[in-house]
Design an enzyme around this catalytic site. Structure first.
Site: not given
Length: 353
Positions: A285, A287
């Site tokens: 991930d 982000r």
């Protein structure tokens, strides 16, 4: 400001297939993105055929190369020594996991020491920001069309530089009393959006952090739960006292649309969403939820009720100074196409489903 301009120019150069020179305290490297290279560009960049190949540790581990050195730490780069047979097609096969089945036998290759690890790690970050595969031809102290520091690349999309760009009343299906607010970061082209539903009344708003998903939000993809999550969140916020939907331009958990579609192709080969991202060379991930925290702070909100099943969102907001006073569950029913995807979210990324 010079460093920020250099980083923006470096992103443009990378996408166009031009070499970039990256500076760090340890030294300088020049990189040419394998994805946007061709024979002519490679010959100009490396006329002597001595450029090594730079891969992410995740991709190198997939190719059984990272275990040759202790450089397999996530986020680091692994350097592959140039061999006589390592031409552009061979480098493309190293970079692109979609070709793994077509070219299963690679090498032998040898991982060697990276002379400027900080600059190499910055190159990987630059590739992700550009939406490209994190794989390069690399030369120590080589030349580039653009010169940029590793520090400037690290600050390229810093949340602190996000500002409110525009706002307007926007009646929507779930509530006619809504306002849309657009945010812009001068350092990149991403424009994030907040939809404020209802009237702020001093209580912590019900907030949903929703990362852009073209395939799910717009096209109705059944491979994920993004579209249903988006629409359910709008209804839940409208049914609460008031709240905010943050629509974040972080397609594919931060790896971009093209790379997300590459991950989909790998899922069709049997890999789950975690393994697909790692095989591509990215973090599970990528982000940065500091962007969401900055948006909330610009809206005057530092205490929220968060509509999520993802503990990473809670941690990301709180690390950036926004208190999550309550986590509100937000689970969707599975369908035959996304059941394995949801199981992976529960079992491998800690979602509380």
């Amino acid at each position: 400001m010079t460093g920020l301009r250099d980083a923006a120019r470096a992103l443009d150069a990378l996408r166009r297939g031009w070499p970039v020179r990256i500076l760090s305290a340890e030294g300088a490297i020049a990189v040419l993105a394998i994805e946007t290279a061709d024979d002519g560009r490679l010959a100009t960049f490396d006329p002597d055929g001595r450029a090594d190949v730079l891969l992410s540790s995740g991709r190198a581990a997939t190719l059984k190369l990272a275990n040759q050195r202790d450089a397999a730490t996530p986020g680091t780069a692994v350097r592959i020594e140039r061999a006589p047979w390592l031409d552009l097609p061979a480098a493309v096969a190293l970079a692109d996991p979609a070709l793994d089945l077509a070219t299963p036998l690679k090498g032998p290759f040898r991982a060697i020491a990276t002379s400027a690890p900080d600059a190499a790690a910055a190159a990987l970050r630059l590739a992700r920001l550009a939406g490209l595969l994190p794989a390069f031809f690399v030369l120590d102290d080589g030349a580039g069309e653009v010169e940029v520091s590793a520090e400037a690349i690290a600050g390229q999309d810093a949340p602190a530089r996000l500002v409110v760009a525009a706002r307007a009343r926007l009646p929507v299906e779930v509530s006619e009393r809504s306002e849309i607010v657009a945010f812009r970061n001068a350092d990149d082209a991403a424009e994030h959006v907040a939809l404020i539903i209802g009237e702020p009344d001093g209580t912590p708003p019900l907030v949903r952090l929703h990362s852009e998903c073209l395939t799910g939000d717009v096209l109705g993809s059944l491979k994920c739960d993004c579209g249903p999550q988006l629409h359910a969140a709008l209804h839940e916020i409208a049914d609460s006292r008031w709240g905010i939907l943050l629509y974040l331009r972080q397609e594919g958990r931060g790896i971009g649309l093209v790379n997300k579609l590459r991950a989909y192709a790998l899922q069709d080969q049997g890999y789950d969403t975690v393994d697909a991202n790692v095989r591509l060379g990215f973090d599970v991930d990528a982000r940065d939820f500091g962007v969401a925290a900055r948006m909330l702070q610009l809206l005057g909100q530092d205490r929220v009720r968060l509509l999520t099943n993802n503990p990473a969102k809670v941690a990301g907001l709180e690390a950036a100074g926004v208190a999550v006073v309550e986590r509100v569950a937000h689970a969707m029913e599975a369908n035959p196409h996304n059941r394995a995807y949801l199981d992976t979210k529960r079992d491998r990324t800690g979602h509380q489903l």
